[in-house]
Design a protein around this motif. Structure first.
Motif, short mmCIF file in Angstrom:
data_model
loop_
_atom_site.label_atom_id
_atom_site.label_comp_id
_atom_site.label_asym_id
_atom_site.label_seq_id
_atom_site.Cartn_x
_atom_site.Cartn_y
_atom_site.Cartn_z
N LEU A 82 -4.17 -46.77 64.94
CA LEU A 82 -3.55 -47.93 65.55
C LEU A 82 -4.61 -48.85 66.14
N PHE A 83 -5.62 -48.29 66.76
CA PHE A 83 -6.71 -49.09 67.33
C PHE A 83 -7.39 -49.92 66.24
N TRP A 84 -7.61 -49.31 65.09
CA TRP A 84 -8.17 -50.05 63.95
C TRP A 84 -7.28 -51.23 63.60
N ALA A 85 -5.97 -51.03 63.55
CA ALA A 85 -5.05 -52.09 63.17
C ALA A 85 -5.05 -53.24 64.16
N LEU A 86 -5.31 -52.94 65.43
CA LEU A 86 -5.28 -53.97 66.47
C LEU A 86 -6.54 -54.83 66.47
N HIS A 87 -7.47 -54.54 65.59
CA HIS A 87 -8.68 -55.36 65.43
C HIS A 87 -8.43 -56.45 64.38
N ASN A 117 -6.68 -53.00 52.72
CA ASN A 117 -6.40 -53.03 54.16
C ASN A 117 -4.96 -53.42 54.45
N TYR A 118 -4.42 -54.36 53.65
CA TYR A 118 -3.03 -54.75 53.88
C TYR A 118 -2.10 -53.56 53.65
N ALA A 119 -2.36 -52.78 52.60
CA ALA A 119 -1.52 -51.61 52.33
C ALA A 119 -1.61 -50.59 53.48
N ARG A 120 -2.80 -50.43 54.04
CA ARG A 120 -2.98 -49.51 55.16
C ARG A 120 -2.24 -50.02 56.40
N LEU A 121 -2.32 -51.32 56.64
CA LEU A 121 -1.58 -51.92 57.75
C LEU A 121 -0.08 -51.77 57.56
N ALA A 122 0.38 -51.95 56.32
CA ALA A 122 1.82 -51.83 56.04
C ALA A 122 2.32 -50.42 56.31
N ARG A 123 1.49 -49.42 56.00
CA ARG A 123 1.88 -48.03 56.30
C ARG A 123 2.01 -47.83 57.81
N LEU A 124 1.07 -48.37 58.56
CA LEU A 124 1.13 -48.26 60.02
C LEU A 124 2.32 -49.02 60.58
N LYS A 125 2.59 -50.18 59.99
CA LYS A 125 3.75 -50.95 60.42
C LYS A 125 5.03 -50.12 60.20
N GLY A 126 5.09 -49.43 59.09
CA GLY A 126 6.24 -48.57 58.82
C GLY A 126 6.37 -47.44 59.82
N GLU A 127 5.24 -47.02 60.39
CA GLU A 127 5.26 -45.94 61.38
C GLU A 127 5.66 -46.46 62.76
N TYR A 128 5.09 -47.58 63.18
CA TYR A 128 5.29 -48.07 64.54
C TYR A 128 6.44 -49.08 64.67
N ASP A 129 6.76 -49.77 63.59
CA ASP A 129 7.83 -50.77 63.66
C ASP A 129 8.55 -50.84 62.32
N PRO A 130 9.23 -49.76 61.93
CA PRO A 130 9.83 -49.70 60.59
C PRO A 130 10.91 -50.75 60.34
N GLU A 131 11.56 -51.23 61.41
CA GLU A 131 12.60 -52.24 61.24
C GLU A 131 12.06 -53.67 61.39
N ASN A 132 10.75 -53.80 61.51
CA ASN A 132 10.09 -55.10 61.62
C ASN A 132 10.66 -55.92 62.77
N VAL A 133 10.81 -55.27 63.91
CA VAL A 133 11.25 -55.97 65.12
C VAL A 133 10.26 -57.07 65.49
N PHE A 134 8.98 -56.74 65.38
CA PHE A 134 7.93 -57.70 65.71
C PHE A 134 7.52 -58.44 64.44
N ARG A 135 8.33 -59.43 64.09
CA ARG A 135 8.04 -60.21 62.89
C ARG A 135 7.72 -61.67 63.21
N GLY A 136 7.74 -62.02 64.50
CA GLY A 136 7.35 -63.37 64.90
C GLY A 136 5.84 -63.46 65.00
N ASN A 137 5.17 -63.35 63.87
CA ASN A 137 3.70 -63.30 63.82
C ASN A 137 3.27 -63.53 62.37
N GLN A 138 1.98 -63.39 62.12
CA GLN A 138 1.51 -63.34 60.74
C GLN A 138 1.95 -61.97 60.23
N ASN A 139 3.11 -61.92 59.64
CA ASN A 139 3.84 -60.67 59.53
C ASN A 139 3.34 -59.75 58.42
N ILE A 140 3.17 -58.49 58.79
CA ILE A 140 2.87 -57.42 57.85
C ILE A 140 4.19 -56.69 57.58
#
Length: 449
Positions: free
Chosen positions: A168-173, A416-439
């Motif tokens: 997760l720390f990697w993703a937040l960079h 990297n996008y695929a790796r981020l998408a896997r993490l997104k599926g783990e931490y926010d599978p319903e894409n609640v946080f989509r008001g962003n440059q969305n993954i």
């Protein structure tokens, strides 16, 4: 926790963003003072089926921190700032702006890479990567992270660091606000000041080409402590500007040096020798420099950006041509050198692709009259079209608005996008946080029959 609804007196102020183009009306704004408030706000959104946006500084040019009819998690009340001079770290709340951060650090002579204007929020800036004036000296803001505290979509509080939730720390960079609401950041700090050599050099448009070429040829061989950006501007009616230049296109070099004043004078000398028409370089407190280019609120904004591995003479000519046709006196056209500490990071340490790019071009259209919108946006898009032959395909997402999923993927690269998408599926599978440059969250593979 303060709930702000459409009938409340402070509603319009609470929903106003940096970009005056954005006029959205959320159902409720949750002004959160701590992580418990964020949990409560997210629970409210789940209960009532409300879409969620997260606001810190409110500088997203696309207005991603505001939403029509949904719930805004507003972390601006989280203003805690704590500096530890012994460990040379600072811990700040998710609602702190870079002006607040830098003024607090000024007293100790410590700072980290921050936004180019003081009103930018620490949170969105850092989670998007964080390119500032001194990233050649100190790296991007995300490169200076020690840890981040988040509240996830499910309401869990997590800490991400090199040793705790490292993926997760990697993703937040650079992965943005896709993984939770950031409530606290801890940064490594660097010595700065108490004064730094900084300011502005200015040339009229008819003398700009020689200065621009010399800047391009010098800056990457200059000391990494030198932060210098090339900026097309309209010369302001200030006393330091020759009267004949007032209100006319000009070329500026915005300069700050992270080292001693004496070292700064020496590093800047080759640029001062290019015979600028105006020179206001001087020793100043770093926090004062950070506010020199703050924009007046209430303006319309449209931004974009591209990476460049090289910036040949023909690209310089495109840059200068568009610098002569800025749509408004507040508009700017920026060319920022990358490299130095920002380029030396291990490519695997952040999801951001093309960290070795040498330049970032950034058309920054600002205007006040709604009737000028088509012209201003056309100017920025025209620059991107005409500079395209010299781009590398990458992009820094903090500099752009909604430009489609292909641009988001270009910022990270396919792997990297695929790796981020896997993490997104783990931490926010319903894409609640989509008001962003969305993954987009990766969905699990269906089980074999």
């Amino acid at each position: 926790m303060q709930w702000v609804r459409p009938d409340d007196a402070g509603y319009d102020e609470a929903r106003t963003l940096f970009n005056a183009m954005i006029d959205r009306r959320p159902a409720v704004i949750a002004q959160c003072t701590d992580a418990a408030d964020v949990r409560e706000a997210l629970a409210m959104a789940r209960k009532h089926g409300l879409e969620v946006a997260v606001r810190s500084g409110g500088h997203s040019v696309a207005g991603m921190s505001m939403i029509d009819g949904g719930l805004v998690v507003d972390v601006r009340p989280m203003k805690r700032i704590s500096f530890d001079a012994e460990s040379r770290t600072a811990t700040v709340g998710g609602g702190v702006t870079w002006g607040e951060f830098d003024r607090a650090g000024q007293e100790l002579g410590l700072a980290t890479t921050g936004g180019r204007v003081t009103t930018t929020g620490v949170s969105g800036f850092t989670l998007g990567g964080g390119s500032g004036w001194l990233d050649r000296a100190w790296g991007l803001a995300c490169d200076n992270l020690v840890s981040v505290d988040l509240v996830t979509a499910s309401g869990n509080e997590v800490t991400a660091s090199a040793t705790e939730n490292p993926e997760l720390f990697w993703a937040l960079h650079g992965g943005g606000g896709n993984f939770g609401v950031a409530t606290s950041f801890t940064f490594n700090l660097h010595d700065v000041g108490p004064e730094v050599f900084c300011g502005l050099l200015l040339w009229p448009a008819d003398a700009a080409r020689d200065a621009a070429l010399a800047f391009r040829d010098y800056v990457h061989s200059s000391p990494e402590a030198l932060g210098a950006n090339l900026v097309g501007v309209i010369a302001p009616p200030e006393d330091f500007v020759p009267a004949q230049m007032h209100g006319k296109p000009a070329l500026a070099m915005v300069i700050v040096h992270a080292g001693s004043v004496e070292e700064g004078r020496e590093a800047v000398r080759p640029l001062q020798e290019l015979a600028p028409a105006a020179d206001i370089l001087a020793p100043r407190p770093y926090a004062e420099f950070q506010g020199m280019l703050d924009d007046e609120p209430g303006q319309f904004n449209y931004w974009s950006a591209d990476y460049h591995d090289q910036f040949p003479d023909e690209a310089v000519d495109v840059f200068l041509d568009y610098g002569k046709t800025l749509p408004h006196e507040s508009s700017q056209l920026l060319l920022a050198p990358w490299g130095g500490a920002a380029a030396r990071v291990d490519p695997a340490s952040t999801p951001m692709a093309r960290r070795t790019s040498r330049w970032v071009s950034h058309p920054f259209a600002l205007w006040r009259d709604p009737a000028q919108t088509e012209e201003a946006i056309g100017w920025a898009r025209g620059f991107r079209r005409d500079i395209a032959a010299f781009t590398s395909g990458g992009v820094y997402l903090n500099f752009i608005g909604h430009e489609g999923q292909d641009r988001i993927k270009a910022a990270f690269g396919a792997e990297n996008y695929a790796r981020l998408a896997r993490l997104k599926g783990e931490y926010d599978p319903e894409n609640v946080f989509r008001g962003n440059q969305n993954i987009q969250p990766a969905t699990a593979e269906p089980a074999a029959p």
